[in-house]
Motif scaffolding. Structure first.
Motif, PDB file in Angstrom:
ATOM      1  N   THR A  41       0.836  -1.202   0.000  1.00 43.38           N
ATOM      2  CA  THR A  41       0.000   0.000   0.000  1.00 43.38           C
ATOM      3  C   THR A  41       0.866   1.246   0.000  1.00 43.38           C
ATOM      4  O   THR A  41       0.611   2.215  -0.738  1.00 43.38           O
ATOM      5  N   GLN A  42       1.898   1.233   0.809  1.00 43.65           N
ATOM      6  CA  GLN A  42       2.770   2.407   0.882  1.00 43.65           C
ATOM      7  C   GLN A  42       3.532   2.629  -0.413  1.00 43.65           C
ATOM      8  O   GLN A  42       3.671   3.763  -0.875  1.00 43.65           O
ATOM      9  N   ASN A  47       8.641   5.832  -4.722  1.00 44.17           N
ATOM     10  CA  ASN A  47       9.450   4.968  -3.866  1.00 44.17           C
ATOM     11  C   ASN A  47       9.301   3.508  -4.280  1.00 44.17           C
ATOM     12  O   ASN A  47      10.247   2.721  -4.186  1.00 44.17           O
ATOM     13  N   GLY A  48       8.112   3.142  -4.775  1.00 40.14           N
ATOM     14  CA  GLY A  48       7.901   1.788  -5.252  1.00 40.14           C
ATOM     15  C   GLY A  48       8.757   1.468  -6.463  1.00 40.14           C
ATOM     16  O   GLY A  48       9.325   0.377  -6.572  1.00 40.14           O
ATOM     17  N   VAL A  49       8.855   2.435  -7.392  1.00 40.33           N
ATOM     18  CA  VAL A  49       9.726   2.248  -8.557  1.00 40.33           C
ATOM     19  C   VAL A  49      11.178   2.128  -8.118  1.00 40.33           C
ATOM     20  O   VAL A  49      11.944   1.304  -8.642  1.00 40.33           O
ATOM     21  N   GLN A  50      11.568   2.938  -7.134  1.00 39.89           N
ATOM     22  CA  GLN A  50      12.949   2.901  -6.646  1.00 39.89           C
ATOM     23  C   GLN A  50      13.276   1.544  -6.033  1.00 39.89           C
ATOM     24  O   GLN A  50      14.343   0.973  -6.303  1.00 39.89           O
ATOM     25  N   GLN A  51      12.352   0.999  -5.233  1.00 39.10           N
ATOM     26  CA  GLN A  51      12.609  -0.296  -4.608  1.00 39.10           C
ATOM     27  C   GLN A  51      12.594  -1.430  -5.630  1.00 39.10           C
ATOM     28  O   GLN A  51      13.325  -2.417  -5.491  1.00 39.10           O
ATOM     29  N   SER A  52      11.767  -1.304  -6.667  1.00 34.93           N
ATOM     30  CA  SER A  52      11.798  -2.298  -7.749  1.00 34.93           C
ATOM     31  C   SER A  52      13.128  -2.260  -8.469  1.00 34.93           C
ATOM     32  O   SER A  52      13.690  -3.297  -8.838  1.00 34.93           O
ATOM     33  N   ALA A  53      13.649  -1.040  -8.659  1.00 38.94           N
ATOM     34  CA  ALA A  53      14.932  -0.895  -9.337  1.00 38.94           C
ATOM     35  C   ALA A  53      16.062  -1.500  -8.518  1.00 38.94           C
ATOM     36  O   ALA A  53      16.940  -2.196  -9.062  1.00 38.94           O
ATOM     37  N   VAL A  54      16.051  -1.277  -7.203  1.00 40.12           N
ATOM     38  CA  VAL A  54      17.144  -1.805  -6.381  1.00 40.12           C
ATOM     39  C   VAL A  54      17.075  -3.330  -6.335  1.00 40.12           C
ATOM     40  O   VAL A  54      18.117  -4.010  -6.247  1.00 40.12           O
ATOM     41  N   GLY A  61     -11.640   5.215   3.723  1.00 43.57           N
ATOM     42  CA  GLY A  61     -10.503   5.902   3.086  1.00 43.57           C
ATOM     43  C   GLY A  61      -9.431   4.978   2.605  1.00 43.57           C
ATOM     44  O   GLY A  61      -8.374   5.434   2.179  1.00 43.57           O
ATOM     45  N   GLY A  62      -9.666   3.674   2.614  1.00 45.12           N
ATOM     46  CA  GLY A  62      -8.667   2.738   2.112  1.00 45.12           C
ATOM     47  C   GLY A  62      -8.078   1.885   3.212  1.00 45.12           C
ATOM     48  O   GLY A  62      -8.593   1.811   4.331  1.00 45.12           O
ATOM     49  N   TYR A  63      -6.932   1.250   2.900  1.00 42.07           N
ATOM     50  CA  TYR A  63      -6.329   0.324   3.850  1.00 42.07           C
ATOM     51  C   TYR A  63      -5.771   1.085   5.050  1.00 42.07           C
ATOM     52  O   TYR A  63      -5.153   2.144   4.909  1.00 42.07           O
TER      53      TYR A  63
END
Length: 560
Positions: free
Chosen positions: A129-130, A138-145, A208-210
């Motif tokens: 979710t974060q 940040n999700g793209v960054q962690q996928s890249a690492v 409001g979501g999770y």
């Protein structure tokens, strides 16, 4: 001999061990991500044993200790390198090694540190979710690492395993695994993000979501941000300190330089402490180094023509390699020799300049010494046959003969090396033991002899001349590697073992028998020597005679 606290071999072992720990962790982490293709709940279910393994105190020290050791060794590798003229693969390893800890900092702080300090439940639902909804950048960054760390590990494993005997046949399957695992992990992460974001997602039951009741409070988030900045600061200070130390060393060395002279008159001025190989690379002098300058081969060796003062003593690593090649006096390894005064050297294995090497012709295997069995076979009286037949008939006969040899070699696990005229050379035991290689070579000889007999029966009506084969087999040390130019390259073997096998094929012609094997082949294969004659023969180019075994008839040869 200069004593060191930690040897280069120990440091290499530490780099390998720490890298393997990190690689195993990443592989298991990506497998956990890949399970997310089933569901978020399934990924969290498999996450429990993963955390039980890696978050116990012993594994925690092992994992983060490995990360620290690996990072420090990268810094050391940058510091000790006298220049940055290096192969692209080495540059990629260093760059990736620096990027990984930089990109990992926010993920480690946001998960492990938050869990330890504030009891944050870093479940897949919360973390995805974060990364997918709250902070996609940040999700793209962690996928890249994830991909970068995996690529870094795969490159390191390739350099570690590339000379293993089994790596040749296993590498295509390992490549498939190396590509599939990160792809499945990223697909799993994407599927979990889309599931949570969708109206039917597991988090839509909350307003409001999770919502995660264990999420850090604003004050805790400030503390985590402070920790994150401290981590970035330590990383930056480490790099700045490294560059300052390098700059200080360069200032000291600039006033203390030596001259390295080459046979063509070229002179390269380098700071005292540079290796000869580093001087060659810095000066653009073609210098072959199959192992990349790690002291594991002898291809960078040079003849020291003259030197001012005494040369540094030979280290343990260099001495171990030189003992194997038994060089002439004055021969040193260019990657290990760091002269303290001016000197003149002559590279003994001269590499081709890059401009002479065709594109897409990178070296596959620079060579490794192995114990193998070598088989040579040749048609007897083939020249007489060619004089009485049309060229098209000869081409037909050769292709049928080559098919017999090729099938026999491949069916028994050997590797065809080359066809030369009406002769053929095959290697056995490259991916197995010498004993197995000898047995495979003998079995191939049996199939070749039987195949030639069948071919003679088949072609008896059209060709009055009977094909007769001569085969020689020997086993021993040989350097197996890729030789050739451009796209015309193949795996082959060179050395005395190959020469002896070729001579034994000639001995088979002299005794008018189809097969001659050397005593080492007979001993290692465990073949029944009943019905075989034994002779002591002198071979051209060898001072010592060799005991050989010769079948007395075609039948005995086939039964070998």
């Amino acid at each position: 001999m200069k004593k060191v606290i930690v040897s280069e071999r120990t440091l290499r072992d530490a780099r390998l061990a720490s890298g393997l720990v990190i690689f195993i962790f990443i592989a298991m982490h990506m497998l956990n991500h890949a399970v997310g293709l089933i569901s978020v709940e399934t990924a969290d279910h498999f996450r429990r044993p993963f955390l039980a393994l890696w978050r116990n105190p012993i594994a925690t020290v092992l994992l983060y200790g490995s990360l620290l050791i690996h990072f420090l060794l990268v810094l050391r590798a940058i510091y000790i390198r006298r220049n940055f003229v290096m192969p692209k693969s080495e540059a990629a390893q260093i760059v990736l090694g620096l990027m990984i800890p930089l990109l990992l900092i926010p993920h480690i702080v946001g998960t492990r540190v938050a869990n330890e300090l504030f009891n944050y439940r870093d479940t897949y639902a919360a973390v995805v979710t974060q990364l997918w909804i709250s902070s996609p950048v940040n999700g793209v960054q962690q996928s890249a690492v994830l991909v970068i760390a995996w690529l870094h590990g795969c490159i390191g494993l390739h350099f570690w395993l590339r000379y293993r005997t089994w790596y040749g046949w296993a590498s295509p399957w390992l490549l498939v695994l190396a590509i599939m695992l990160p792809v499945l992990a990223l697909l799993g992460f994407s599927e979990m993000g889309r599931t949570i974001q969708s109206p039917m997602g597991i988090g839509r039951g909350y307003p409001g979501g999770y919502y995660d009741p264990t999420a850090p409070l604003p004050l805790s988030m400030v503390q985590l941000a402070t920790i994150r900045m401290w981590a970035y600061g330590i990383f930056a200070v480490s790099l700045v300190a490294l560059l300052l130390f390098r700059f200080y060393r360069q200032l000291r060395e600039r006033a203390d330089r030596i001259a390295v002279r080459y046979p063509d008159g070229q002179v390269v001025h380098v700071p005292r402490g540079f290796s000869i190989l580093e001087a060659s690379r810095l000066g653009g002098v073609p210098h072959y180094a199959a192992c990349g300058g790690k002291g594991q081969c002898s291809t960078c060796r040079v003849q020291v023509v003259s030197a001012e003062g005494n040369l540094p003593a030979i280290g343990t690593l260099e001495q171990r390699t030189l003992i194997r090649i038994k060089p002439e006096p004055g021969v040193r390894l260019a990657c290990q020799l760091r002269p303290t005064g001016n000197l003149t050297v002559a590279p003994l294995l001269v590499a081709m300049p890059d401009t002479m090497v065709p594109a897409n012709s990178q070296e596959i295997s620079p060579g490794r010494e192995r114990d193998i069995a070598v088989l040579f076979c040749d048609l007897r009286n083939f020249t007489t046959l060619t004089e009485s037949r049309l060229p098209f008939d000869i081409v037909f006969l050769l292709n049928r003969y080559f098919a017999v040899v090729g099938h026999a070699v491949e069916d028994t696990g050997g590797q065809l090396d080359k066809f030369i005229g009406d002769g053929a050379m095959a290697l056995f035991g490259i991916n197995s033991t010498p004993e197995e290689g000898c047995r495979q070579a003998l079995e191939a000889a049996h199939l070749i002899i039987a195949g030639i007999e069948e071919l003679n029966v088949e072609l008896a009506k059209d060709f009055s001349t009977q094909l007769q084969i001569a085969i020689g087999i020997h086993t021993g040390h040989a350097v197996v590697g890729t030789l050739g130019y451009g796209r015309v390259k193949n795996m082959t073997a060179i050395g005395d073992t190959v020469n002896v096998a070729s001579r034994l094929e000639s001995v088979a012609k002299q005794f008018n028998v189809p097969l001659v094997i050397s005593e080492p082949v007979a001993r290692l294969s465990g073949v029944d020597l009943t019905g075989m004659e034994t002779h002591e023969v002198s071979l051209r180019g060898r001072e010592l005679s060799l005991n050989v075994f010769i079948p007395v008839s075609q039948t005995n040869a086939a039964s070998a």
